[in-house]
Design an enzyme around this catalytic site. Sequence first.
Site, PDB file in Angstrom:
ATOM      1  N   HIS A   1      -3.872  -1.174  12.290  1.00 57.47           N
ATOM      2  CA  HIS A   1      -2.292   0.483  12.618  1.00 57.47           C
ATOM      3  C   HIS A   1      -2.915   0.815  13.274  1.00 57.47           C
ATOM      4  O   HIS A   1      -3.745   1.003  14.297  1.00 57.47           O
ATOM      5  CB  HIS A   1      -3.638   1.057  11.315  1.00 57.47           C
ATOM      6  CG  HIS A   1      -2.704   2.782  10.765  1.00 57.47           C
ATOM      7  ND1 HIS A   1      -2.774   3.497  10.416  1.00 57.47           N
ATOM      8  CD2 HIS A   1      -1.287   2.982  11.089  1.00 57.47           C
ATOM      9  CE1 HIS A   1      -1.846   5.095  10.268  1.00 57.47           C
ATOM     10  NE2 HIS A   1      -0.676   4.256  10.818  1.00 57.47           N
TER      11      HIS A   1
ATOM     12  N   GLU B   1      -8.361   9.546  13.046  1.00 55.26           N
ATOM     13  CA  GLU B   1      -9.126   9.897  12.407  1.00 55.26           C
ATOM     14  C   GLU B   1     -10.413   9.711  12.943  1.00 55.26           C
ATOM     15  O   GLU B   1     -10.912   8.660  13.569  1.00 55.26           O
ATOM     16  CB  GLU B   1      -8.408   8.146  11.425  1.00 55.26           C
ATOM     17  CG  GLU B   1      -7.013   8.959  11.100  1.00 55.26           C
ATOM     18  CD  GLU B   1      -7.113   6.426  11.137  1.00 55.26           C
ATOM     19  OE1 GLU B   1      -7.001   5.840  10.300  1.00 55.26           O
ATOM     20  OE2 GLU B   1      -5.230   6.950  10.414  1.00 55.26           O
TER      21      GLU B   1
ATOM     22  N   HIS C   1     -11.167   7.137  15.108  1.00 54.92           N
ATOM     23  CA  HIS C   1      -9.695   6.377  15.764  1.00 54.92           C
ATOM     24  C   HIS C   1      -8.927   6.836  16.743  1.00 54.92           C
ATOM     25  O   HIS C   1      -8.612   8.105  15.242  1.00 54.92           O
ATOM     26  CB  HIS C   1      -9.821   5.643  14.799  1.00 54.92           C
ATOM     27  CG  HIS C   1     -10.629   4.151  14.470  1.00 54.92           C
ATOM     28  ND1 HIS C   1     -10.614   4.157  12.730  1.00 54.92           N
ATOM     29  CD2 HIS C   1     -11.840   3.604  15.385  1.00 54.92           C
ATOM     30  CE1 HIS C   1     -11.545   3.036  12.830  1.00 54.92           C
ATOM     31  NE2 HIS C   1     -12.454   2.992  14.252  1.00 54.92           N
TER      32      HIS C   1
ATOM     33  N   HIS D   1       1.064  -0.929   0.612  1.00 50.38           N
ATOM     34  CA  HIS D   1      -0.081  -0.074  -0.154  1.00 50.38           C
ATOM     35  C   HIS D   1       0.624   1.041  -0.466  1.00 50.38           C
ATOM     36  O   HIS D   1       2.214   1.305   0.686  1.00 50.38           O
ATOM     37  CB  HIS D   1      -1.016   0.207   1.141  1.00 50.38           C
ATOM     38  CG  HIS D   1      -2.154  -0.632   1.098  1.00 50.38           C
ATOM     39  ND1 HIS D   1      -3.663  -0.525   0.630  1.00 50.38           N
ATOM     40  CD2 HIS D   1      -1.741  -2.094   2.059  1.00 50.38           C
ATOM     41  CE1 HIS D   1      -4.106  -2.062   1.364  1.00 50.38           C
ATOM     42  NE2 HIS D   1      -2.778  -2.997   1.578  1.00 50.38           N
TER      43      HIS D   1
END
Length: 447
Positions: A336, A342, A366, A293
């Site tokens: 993560h 976030e 989050h 990614h």
Amino acid sequence: MHTEMATELKYLSGFGNEFATEDSRCPGSLPEGQNNPQKCPYGLYAEQLSGAAFTAPRQENQRTWFYRIRPSVIHKPFTKIDRGNVTHDWDSVEPNPNQLRWKPFDFPTQKKDFVEGLSTICGAGDPKARSGIAIYIYTCNQPMDNKCLYNSDGDFLIVPQEGALHITTEMGKMNVNPNEICVIQRGIRFSIDVKGNARGYVLEVFSDHFQLPNLGPIGANGLANPRDFLTPVAWYEDREVKEFTVVSKYHGYLFSATQGHSPFDVVAWHGNYAPYKYDLSKFMVINCVAYDHADPSIFTVLTCPSLKPGVAVADFVIFPPRWSVQEHTFRPPYYHRNCMSEFMGLVYGNYEAKEEGFQPGGASLHSMMTPHGPDFECFEKATTAELQPQKIAVGTMAFMFESSFSMAVTEWANKNKLDADYYQCWQPLKKHFHFPQAKETSNKRKK
């Protein structure tokens, strides 16, 4: 107050441009060769709106000159009004480091306009110190008739989720539909008209203004292209009313003043401090074509940078339809823990990492260093799927407000639509670890 919602509006193209525009009904209303003539054309008043310090570097300086029927100073004194669910009282709630998710927020059962339907979900910092952000949900069902709002605290980035917004600003009119966004900067007066239920998200930045992210090795082209940002052309109304209410958001509180005329009486204007909109379907996606990614920063539409290079006060990031072709790769977002906060919302469709519980009109947060990632079903499916080129996120538009600030969740958000079972989506994750048989046999021989 507003023209028909179906009216095809005209716009000026480009991000951060120096624009010059006048209402076609008054040709020559924009002075030539100077900003503040002794007498303006048509008997207009000249008025400047500054979005940056006078002495800011030229490339960062933002201001606009209005040529209006009456100066905006004509109003009665401001008085504090009920701010409803708008708050910046971050210290009045207990911290909560858990993964948080909200079900879709309800539409109002009584008549509410945009200001009345604005509710703070979370935030950090202090507008008095010009540092921080706030995130809101709005739910409304009636227009702001004879009423406008301006934000003294920061810039609003508005993300409609359901229902079109028909926005009148001092610079002109914009129609903003779901899958479009708009930015209305600090101090600009605006009014929002809706037809039926409307719902969406708002990101407010106290610190500075949004800008396009630097492209670095991507090169000169890609992501959100400047030409696709649209700013309204000048439009005015010369309308006297018994009482027009001007609402000011100031230090996290709401104040109102009344005046006897519409504030949308700007016949002409020029400058680079103006609202704009953007169609998210025009985003030029950059992606991985071999393995693994790239960071989600490749999906950044707009950023408000901090004083620390590479660190954002807030990024607006989207996850649009795109091809997924990586080999030997777990393709959904990976597990993560992040030094950023976030906040995610969903305009429509199904987000690939959590197709069931995360719904349009809902949200998730989050917080800093709180672990998150794909739910059980997503993980099991992605680790066993045959990897073929696949168009993902078709019919979906998810987005993220990412910030370097650690945000507090308001009391209202802790009591409204919070999904107490969110954590359950990770509980079925299994232990797949197995000790290699050859190594185990070798160890026994050594003994």
